[in-house]
Design an enzyme around this catalytic site. Structure first.
Site, PDB file in Angstrom:
ATOM      1  N   ASN A 251      -4.646  26.518  25.670  1.00 32.73           N
ATOM      2  CA  ASN A 251      -5.135  26.370  24.279  1.00 32.73           C
ATOM      3  C   ASN A 251      -5.873  25.057  24.025  1.00 32.73           C
ATOM      4  O   ASN A 251      -6.867  25.033  23.306  1.00 32.73           O
ATOM      5  CB  ASN A 251      -3.998  26.589  23.271  1.00 32.73           C
ATOM      6  CG  ASN A 251      -2.830  25.668  23.480  1.00 32.73           C
ATOM      7  OD1 ASN A 251      -2.688  25.050  24.537  1.00 32.73           O
ATOM      8  ND2 ASN A 251      -1.978  25.573  22.488  1.00 32.73           N
TER       9      ASN A 251
ATOM     10  N   GLU B 138       7.153  20.759  26.902  1.00 29.69           N
ATOM     11  CA  GLU B 138       6.575  20.986  25.569  1.00 29.69           C
ATOM     12  C   GLU B 138       6.318  22.476  25.471  1.00 29.69           C
ATOM     13  O   GLU B 138       5.389  22.989  26.098  1.00 29.69           O
ATOM     14  CB  GLU B 138       5.260  20.203  25.412  1.00 29.69           C
ATOM     15  CG  GLU B 138       5.439  18.698  25.395  1.00 29.69           C
ATOM     16  CD  GLU B 138       6.088  18.186  24.117  1.00 29.69           C
ATOM     17  OE1 GLU B 138       6.387  18.999  23.213  1.00 29.69           O
ATOM     18  OE2 GLU B 138       6.308  16.977  24.035  1.00 29.69           O
TER      19      GLU B 138
ATOM     20  N   GLU C 271       6.307  13.806  23.896  1.00 31.47           N
ATOM     21  CA  GLU C 271       5.077  13.155  24.346  1.00 31.47           C
ATOM     22  C   GLU C 271       4.593  12.254  23.227  1.00 31.47           C
ATOM     23  O   GLU C 271       4.973  12.423  22.066  1.00 31.47           O
ATOM     24  CB  GLU C 271       4.017  14.212  24.691  1.00 31.47           C
ATOM     25  CG  GLU C 271       4.400  15.016  25.921  1.00 31.47           C
ATOM     26  CD  GLU C 271       3.270  15.886  26.457  1.00 31.47           C
ATOM     27  OE1 GLU C 271       2.791  16.760  25.716  1.00 31.47           O
ATOM     28  OE2 GLU C 271       2.881  15.700  27.622  1.00 31.47           O
TER      29      GLU C 271
END
Ligand code: NAD
Length: 479
Positions: free
Chosen positions: A155, A251, A459
């Site tokens: 993405n 993630e 992150e």
């Protein structure tokens, strides 16, 4: 047909993997499809296991020197930022061609990578004195881990790579980066562009299918896996990393709720709610994926969202004025169609859209689904596409309970005319980021990560940097 310094799209590109600072040609390639046409438009190198070994070994070799000179690393990150800024017109067309997003969004993504490199170039690695007396000097320092294996989804291939590369390298690690097989081209090009900027082996870029990711996670060399992708794959990564006690940051997916409180003016908030749901065609881990609306405001909110959906221009990302491109790939396109069909079969009303657009490419009409509730797949699962269910709720406790009744916990938002009231409700959401009166604001200094199944670790910001380090205690006895 797009053409750039990387060759011509519409045939085999000349893009190569980067191993040990050099081009690494492969015998085998795999097709990369342009989602705006549904047809193959380039071939990408298919990394062999021997080439992966070579990439890991070159990263391990480069680590010996790279870890020693913090100043050189900061300079390198600034030089990387300059390369990203100077390469917007080189990288963005590749990104649009392989991912589908409008060119202006692709350009913004490349500039974002520069921003991330500059942010980390200036971030301090903490060094704390925790005892300084007649008995001892005790310091806590942060050391790099070694080779990091970085795996990214389709993405945001450029930004998500920069979220990993910049902090990992600043901390003194070296890296092998593998993009998604749906979007390998921009990452391969980044590897090429950085060959002259980073010492050989510091950043290796390889491409291949899912199997290559599995080889990386079970490879003996990397000490850390930094993974962004789906929950299902994230669990496999954690499992593969466990026997070797590799560090992992995961993630993963999200199913972000937005709760609209009863004091909002629908017309005042729907632009932002719509934008946060449909950005990147809904293919954002922390996009709004379900909207909870008080019963009294349900009709006006659905109407206002539907108006926005009707006004959107969907098309090939290379065309001027396009707001949303195609869904990135066929499996995802079919999944969005399946979830929308399932909801409609169960009694939901597609106020706009509801179906793919006839013709070539993976275009799906922006869809607002009304009369839908929890227990429907599109509410309970991550749709990751341009379809948004709008759900009525009775009272705030009901809304918060339903928002939290999920394994996902990436982010969420609460919208209110009274920001304090909104923030109080937002604090009750079980997720990594809880916004009030906005959604999807991500910044380099702000930690980003998921609660529950949406991730492990974070992150960005100093917290993200620490994830690429290990603590060392330096204890100097004085007596
Ligand atoms: P995916 O899990 O299918 O693939 C992600 C990457 O993992 C790809 O590079 C793939 O080749 C690789 N991979 C596949 N199988 C593997 C294995 N067994 N071992 C190691 N690597 C393997 O995800 P996707 O479909 O590319 O991306 C969409 C998902 O990513 C969504 O769920 C989205 O929410 C999530 N995502 C999360 C974040 C975040 O920061 N939390 C950001 C973006 C996307």
């Amino acid at each position: 047909m797009a053409q750039g310094p990387w060759g011509t799209l519409g045939g085999v590109t000349e893009l190569t993997m980067t191993i040990g600072g050099d081009a690494a040609p492969t015998a085998a390639t795999f097709d990369v499809v342009n989602p705006a046409t549904g047809s193959p438009m380039a071939a990408a190198p298919d990394c062999t296991s021997e080439q992966l070994d070579a990439a890991m070994e070159s990263a391990a070799k480069a680590y010996r020197d790279w870890r020693t000179d913090e100043g050189a690393r900061r300079d390198a990150l600034r030089a990387m930022a300059d390369v990203f800024d100077a390469s917007v017109d080189d990288l963005a067309p590749l990104l649009t061609a392989e991912q589908g997003k409008p060119l202006r969004d692709a350009k913004r993504e490349v500039r974002g990578a520069a921003l991330w490199c500059r942010y980390f170039a200036d971030l301090e690695l903490p060094r704390e004195v925790i005892q300084d007396d007649e008995r001892a000097l005790v310091e806590v320092v942060r050391k790099p881990l070694g080779v990091v294996a970085a795996i990214t989804p389709w993405n945001f291939p450029v930004s998500l790579a920069s979220w990993k590369v910049a902090p990992a390298l600043l901390a003194g690690n070296t890296m092998v980066l593998k993009p998604s097989p749906f979007t390998p081209l921009s990452s391969l090009r980044i590897g090429e562009l950085l060959r002259g900027v980073l010492p050989p082996g510091v950043l290796n870029v390889v491409s291949g299918g899912d199997q290559l990711g599995a080889w990386m996670t079970s490879h003996p060399v990397p000490r850390k896996i930094s993974f962004t992708g789906s929950v299902a794959t994230g669990k496999k990564v954690a499992e593969a990393a466990a026997p070797d006690l590799k560090r992992v940051t995961l993630e993963l997916g999200g199913n972000d709720p937005a709760i609209l409180l009863d004091d909002i003016d629908p017309e005042a908030v729907v632009d932002r709610v719509f934008a946060a749901a449909f950005a990147n065609n809904g293919q954002v881990c922390s996009a709004i994926k379900r909207v909870y609306v008080p019963e009294a405001l349900y009709g006006p909110v659905v109407d206002a969202l539907a108006d926005r959906a009707r006004a959107v221009r969907v098309g090939d990302g290379t065309e001027e004025g396009v707001d949303l491109g195609p869904v990135n790939n066929r499996p995802q396109f079919e999944r969005v169609a399946e979830l929308v069909d399932d909801a409609v079969r169960g009694g939901a009303r597609a106020v706009t859209g509801g179906a793919p657009r006839p013709g070539d490419g993976y275009f799906f009409e922006p869809t607002i689904l009304a009369d839908v509730s929890d227990g429907t797949r599109i509410v309970d699962e991550e749709q990751f596409g341009p379809a948004l269910p709008v759900i009525a709720y009775r009272d705030i406790d009901d809304a918060v309970e339903r928002a939290n009744a999920t394994h996902f916990g990436l982010s969420g938002s609460v919208w209110s005319a009274d920001p304090e009231r909104g923030a109080e409700v937002a604090a009750r959401l079980e997720c990594g980021t809880a916004w009030t009166n906005t959604h999807l604001v991500l910044q380099p200094h702000q930690p980003f990560g998921g609660a529950k199944w949406s991730g492990l670790g974070v992150e960005n910001g100093p917290w993200g940097l620490l994830g690429f380090t290990e603590i060392q205690v330096l204890f100097q006895a004085r007596a």
